[in-house]
Design a protein around this motif. Structure first.
Motif, PDB file in Angstrom:
ATOM      1  N   THR A  20       0.946  -1.316   0.052  1.00 30.63           N
ATOM      2  CA  THR A  20      -0.091  -0.097  -0.180  1.00 30.63           C
ATOM      3  C   THR A  20       1.210   1.652  -0.108  1.00 30.63           C
ATOM      4  OG1 THR A  20      -1.032  -1.316   1.330  1.00 30.63           O
ATOM      5  CG2 THR A  20      -1.817   1.211   1.107  1.00 30.63           C
ATOM      6  N   TYR A  21       0.621   2.020  -0.474  1.00 30.65           N
ATOM      7  CA  TYR A  21       1.406   3.237  -1.219  1.00 30.65           C
ATOM      8  C   TYR A  21       1.036   4.452   0.044  1.00 30.65           C
ATOM      9  CZ  TYR A  21       3.051   1.744  -5.660  1.00 30.65           C
ATOM     10  OH  TYR A  21       4.574   1.643  -6.550  1.00 30.65           O
ATOM     11  N   GLU A  22       1.809   5.700   0.084  1.00 30.61           N
ATOM     12  CA  GLU A  22       0.741   6.597   1.448  1.00 30.61           C
ATOM     13  C   GLU A  22       0.846   6.963   1.281  1.00 30.61           C
ATOM     14  OE1 GLU A  22       5.126   8.797   0.638  1.00 30.61           O
ATOM     15  OE2 GLU A  22       5.813   7.446   1.612  1.00 30.61           O
ATOM     16  N   THR A  23      -0.205   7.069  -0.112  1.00 35.57           N
ATOM     17  CA  THR A  23      -1.270   7.317  -0.622  1.00 35.57           C
ATOM     18  C   THR A  23      -2.413   6.931   0.074  1.00 35.57           C
ATOM     19  OG1 THR A  23      -1.924   6.760  -2.779  1.00 35.57           O
ATOM     20  CG2 THR A  23      -0.531   9.460  -2.440  1.00 35.57           C
ATOM     21  N   GLY A  24      -1.992   5.235   0.371  1.00 30.04           N
ATOM     22  CA  GLY A  24      -3.237   4.349   1.050  1.00 30.04           C
ATOM     23  C   GLY A  24      -4.459   3.608   0.110  1.00 30.04           C
ATOM     24  N   GLN A  25      -3.299   4.414  -1.482  1.00 30.84           N
ATOM     25  CA  GLN A  25      -3.567   3.420  -2.536  1.00 30.84           C
ATOM     26  C   GLN A  25      -3.263   1.917  -2.598  1.00 30.84           C
ATOM     27  OE1 GLN A  25      -5.338   3.717  -5.730  1.00 30.84           O
ATOM     28  NE2 GLN A  25      -4.633   1.949  -5.979  1.00 30.84           N
ATOM     29  N   LYS A  26      -4.204   0.758  -2.603  1.00 31.64           N
ATOM     30  CA  LYS A  26      -3.051  -0.910  -2.875  1.00 31.64           C
ATOM     31  C   LYS A  26      -2.922  -0.698  -3.700  1.00 31.64           C
ATOM     32  CE  LYS A  26      -4.194  -3.799   0.923  1.00 31.64           C
ATOM     33  NZ  LYS A  26      -5.935  -4.720   1.528  1.00 31.64           N
ATOM     34  N   GLY A  45      -2.144  -7.024 -17.450  1.00 31.78           N
ATOM     35  CA  GLY A  45      -3.281  -6.215 -16.482  1.00 31.78           C
ATOM     36  C   GLY A  45      -3.425  -5.014 -16.740  1.00 31.78           C
ATOM     37  N   ASN A  46      -4.810  -4.537 -16.658  1.00 31.81           N
ATOM     38  CA  ASN A  46      -4.951  -2.970 -17.181  1.00 31.81           C
ATOM     39  C   ASN A  46      -3.726  -1.927 -16.912  1.00 31.81           C
ATOM     40  OD1 ASN A  46      -6.782  -3.619 -18.904  1.00 31.81           O
ATOM     41  ND2 ASN A  46      -8.740  -3.791 -17.167  1.00 31.81           N
ATOM     42  N   SER A  47      -4.391  -0.546 -17.018  1.00 33.18           N
ATOM     43  CA  SER A  47      -3.140   0.060 -16.640  1.00 33.18           C
ATOM     44  C   SER A  47      -3.446  -0.118 -14.961  1.00 33.18           C
ATOM     45  CB  SER A  47      -3.528   1.438 -16.896  1.00 33.18           C
ATOM     46  OG  SER A  47      -2.617   2.507 -16.142  1.00 33.18           O
ATOM     47  N   GLY A  48      -2.752   0.617 -13.929  1.00 36.09           N
ATOM     48  CA  GLY A  48      -3.255   0.260 -12.982  1.00 36.09           C
ATOM     49  C   GLY A  48      -3.188  -0.736 -11.784  1.00 36.09           C
ATOM     50  N   ALA A  49      -3.046  -1.849 -12.545  1.00 36.23           N
ATOM     51  CA  ALA A  49      -3.267  -3.345 -12.053  1.00 36.23           C
ATOM     52  C   ALA A  49      -2.285  -3.604 -10.688  1.00 36.23           C
ATOM     53  CB  ALA A  49      -2.732  -4.585 -12.648  1.00 36.23           C
ATOM     54  N   GLY A  50      -1.025  -2.876 -11.251  1.00 30.40           N
ATOM     55  CA  GLY A  50       0.004  -2.960 -10.401  1.00 30.40           C
ATOM     56  C   GLY A  50       1.565  -3.825 -10.514  1.00 30.40           C
ATOM     57  N   LYS A  51       1.457  -3.786 -12.244  1.00 34.24           N
ATOM     58  CA  LYS A  51       2.578  -4.635 -13.090  1.00 34.24           C
ATOM     59  C   LYS A  51       4.100  -3.527 -11.970  1.00 34.24           C
ATOM     60  CE  LYS A  51       1.074  -4.138 -16.680  1.00 34.24           C
ATOM     61  NZ  LYS A  51      -0.862  -2.751 -16.291  1.00 34.24           N
ATOM     62  N   THR A  52       4.005  -2.514 -12.433  1.00 39.24           N
ATOM     63  CA  THR A  52       5.430  -1.818 -12.168  1.00 39.24           C
ATOM     64  C   THR A  52       6.185  -1.654 -10.920  1.00 39.24           C
ATOM     65  OG1 THR A  52       4.865  -0.612 -14.207  1.00 39.24           O
ATOM     66  CG2 THR A  52       6.100   0.731 -12.350  1.00 39.24           C
ATOM     67  N   THR A  53       5.213  -1.847  -9.691  1.00 39.42           N
ATOM     68  CA  THR A  53       4.960  -1.868  -8.575  1.00 39.42           C
ATOM     69  C   THR A  53       5.528  -3.463  -7.857  1.00 39.42           C
ATOM     70  OG1 THR A  53       3.012  -0.501  -7.687  1.00 39.42           O
ATOM     71  CG2 THR A  53       4.008  -2.269  -5.946  1.00 39.42           C
ATOM     72  N   SER A 204       3.690  -6.679 -20.083  1.00 44.36           N
ATOM     73  CA  SER A 204       3.377  -5.710 -21.619  1.00 44.36           C
ATOM     74  C   SER A 204       1.760  -5.551 -21.779  1.00 44.36           C
ATOM     75  CB  SER A 204       3.286  -7.160 -23.086  1.00 44.36           C
ATOM     76  OG  SER A 204       3.185  -6.248 -24.149  1.00 44.36           O
ATOM     77  N   HIS A 205       1.443  -4.229 -22.631  1.00 45.86           N
ATOM     78  CA  HIS A 205      -0.100  -4.717 -23.100  1.00 45.86           C
ATOM     79  C   HIS A 205      -0.539  -4.879 -24.331  1.00 45.86           C
ATOM     80  CE1 HIS A 205       0.156  -0.976 -20.004  1.00 45.86           C
ATOM     81  NE2 HIS A 205      -1.069  -1.262 -20.135  1.00 45.86           N
ATOM     82  N   ASN A 206       0.578  -5.407 -25.041  1.00 47.45           N
ATOM     83  CA  ASN A 206       0.652  -5.671 -26.859  1.00 47.45           C
ATOM     84  C   ASN A 206      -0.722  -7.052 -26.666  1.00 47.45           C
ATOM     85  OD1 ASN A 206       0.940  -6.393 -28.904  1.00 47.45           O
ATOM     86  ND2 ASN A 206       2.798  -5.223 -28.904  1.00 47.45           N
TER      87      ASN A 206
HETATM   88  N1  ATP Z   1       4.443   6.018  -5.842  1.00 43.15           N
HETATM   89  C1  ATP Z   1       3.227   5.868  -5.664  1.00 43.15           C
HETATM   90  N2  ATP Z   1       2.506   6.398  -4.741  1.00 43.15           N
HETATM   91  C2  ATP Z   1       1.135   6.467  -5.202  1.00 43.15           C
HETATM   92  N3  ATP Z   1       0.438   5.078  -5.843  1.00 43.15           N
HETATM   93  C3  ATP Z   1       1.519   4.394  -6.209  1.00 43.15           C
HETATM   94  C4  ATP Z   1       2.327   4.686  -6.683  1.00 43.15           C
HETATM   95  N4  ATP Z   1       2.879   4.366  -7.343  1.00 43.15           N
HETATM   96  C5  ATP Z   1       1.865   3.634  -8.289  1.00 43.15           C
HETATM   97  N5  ATP Z   1       1.121   3.720  -7.211  1.00 43.15           N
HETATM   98  C6  ATP Z   1      -0.351   3.358  -7.603  1.00 43.15           C
HETATM   99  O1  ATP Z   1      -0.465   2.000  -7.487  1.00 43.15           O
HETATM  100  C7  ATP Z   1      -1.321   0.937  -8.109  1.00 43.15           C
HETATM  101  C8  ATP Z   1      -0.589   0.561  -9.465  1.00 43.15           C
HETATM  102  O2  ATP Z   1       0.605   1.256 -10.129  1.00 43.15           O
HETATM  103  P1  ATP Z   1       1.275   0.481 -10.877  1.00 43.15           P
HETATM  104  O3  ATP Z   1       2.653   1.101 -11.361  1.00 43.15           O
HETATM  105  O4  ATP Z   1       2.446  -1.104 -10.220  1.00 43.15           O
HETATM  106  O5  ATP Z   1       0.289   0.112 -12.268  1.00 43.15           O
HETATM  107  P2  ATP Z   1       0.273  -0.840 -13.698  1.00 43.15           P
HETATM  108  O6  ATP Z   1       0.116  -1.893 -13.916  1.00 43.15           O
HETATM  109  O7  ATP Z   1       2.050  -1.175 -13.575  1.00 43.15           O
HETATM  110  O8  ATP Z   1       0.583   0.828 -14.329  1.00 43.15           O
HETATM  111  P3  ATP Z   1       0.693   1.173 -16.226  1.00 43.15           P
HETATM  112  O9  ATP Z   1       0.234  -0.348 -16.753  1.00 43.15           O
HETATM  113  O10 ATP Z   1      -0.100   2.176 -16.323  1.00 43.15           O
HETATM  114  O11 ATP Z   1       2.279   1.132 -15.497  1.00 43.15           O
HETATM  115  C9  ATP Z   1      -1.551   2.552  -9.143  1.00 43.15           C
HETATM  116  O12 ATP Z   1      -3.737   2.963  -8.874  1.00 43.15           O
HETATM  117  C10 ATP Z   1      -1.076   3.759  -9.177  1.00 43.15           C
HETATM  118  O13 ATP Z   1      -1.714   4.385  -8.913  1.00 43.15           O
END
Ligand code: ATP
Length: 238
Positions: A20-26, A45-53, A204-206
């Motif tokens: 969970t990020y500091e903003t409360g976003q899980k 997975g779609n944008s925001g799914a958590g892949k980069t995290t 990948s999104h492709n």
């Molecule tokens: N540093 C951060 N602080 C707060 N929230 C974050 C941070 N990084 C990511 N998030 C939030 O965490 C969630 C997952 O983000 P993440 O970047 O892992 O998704 P993603 O699947 O990689 O998306 P994308 O395909 O758009 O890159 C999203 O809701 C995003 O807004």
């Protein structure tokens, strides 16, 4: 969680990970997954799914709030700050926007990774030229990134990511800025690197490209694993 094989053969283990990020976003919500050494896996997975995290957790750029992450036998909770740089030496990374040094030549961009690990100076040139030849860029060694096509830039980034022979290669949208032909070429190179023994995890999104590759796909949605096609069944869309 279900064990797919012995721990020794596991490259990446996530056990009930919550981030969970500091903003409360899980960003990750109770994620468990296991990737074996030598596998080639797509993370979709779609944008925001958590892949980069998920990739950032593997790189130890950020830490989990709960759960356990083990990479190549290393429990990331036990890793001390001073050990993180050495831990990352065994992980190659490729990004969508290449992240090359604009004032360095192709050769210097790749050699930089060797310098960071203080590789043997005498063998550096032959190793750099070897990987440039593997990606078909030996004749471009003296060019600057600004003189390269998008595909060539990504092949340079790939050469830099593998020059130190990583056990694991992470690629975050490596074909996002490329046309279909160059994207397929990057995928073929990733497959080649994988055949040489490196475990490969590609975000990948492709969808077309992912389907064409016929590899294992792990799909995230709202921070949860919703599908994993190594566990039976095909995935259609995500
Ligand atoms: N540093 C951060 N602080 C707060 N929230 C974050 C941070 N990084 C990511 N998030 C939030 O965490 C969630 C997952 O983000 P993440 O970047 O892992 O998704 P993603 O699947 O990689 O998306 P994308 O395909 O758009 O890159 C999203 O809701 C995003 O807004």
């Amino acid at each position: 969680m279900e064990k797919r094989s012995t721990v020794d053969n596991t490259m990446i283990l996530f056990d009930r990970v919550i981030k969970t990020y500091e903003t409360g976003q899980k960003a990750l919500d109770d994620v468990s997954l296991q990737i074996e050494k030598g596998e080639f896996v797509f993370l979709v997975g779609n944008s925001g799914a958590g892949k980069t995290t998920l990739l950032e957790l593997i790189l130890r750029e950020t830490e989990a709030d709960q759960g356990n992450i083990v990479v190549n036998g290393i429990d990331l909770r036990q890793l001390k700050e001073r050990q993180v740089c050495r831990y990352r030496r065994y992980i190659g990374m490729v990004f969508q926007d290449f992240c090359l040094f604009p004032d360095f030549t192709v050769y210097e961009n790749v050699a930089f990774a060797q310098r960071v690990i203080e590789a043997d100076h005498k063998r550096m040139r032959s190793r750099v030229m070897e990987v440039l030849s593997q990606v078909g860029l030996e004749k471009k060694a003296g060019c600057y990134p600004g003189q390269l096509s998008g595909g060539e830039k990504q092949r340079t980034a790939l050469a830099r990511a593998v020059v130190n022979q990583p056990v694991l290669l992470l690629a975050d949208e490596p074909t996002g800025n490329l046309d279909q032909k160059n994207a397929e070429e990057i995928m073929r190179l990733l497959e080649k690197i994988n055949r040489q023994g490196t475990t490969v995890l590609v975000v990948s999104h492709n969808q077309e490209l992912v389907k064409y590759m016929h590899k294992r796909q792990i799909a995230l949605r709202y921070g949860r694993v919703i599908k994993d096609n190594s566990r039976g069944g095909l995935m259609y869309g995500f």
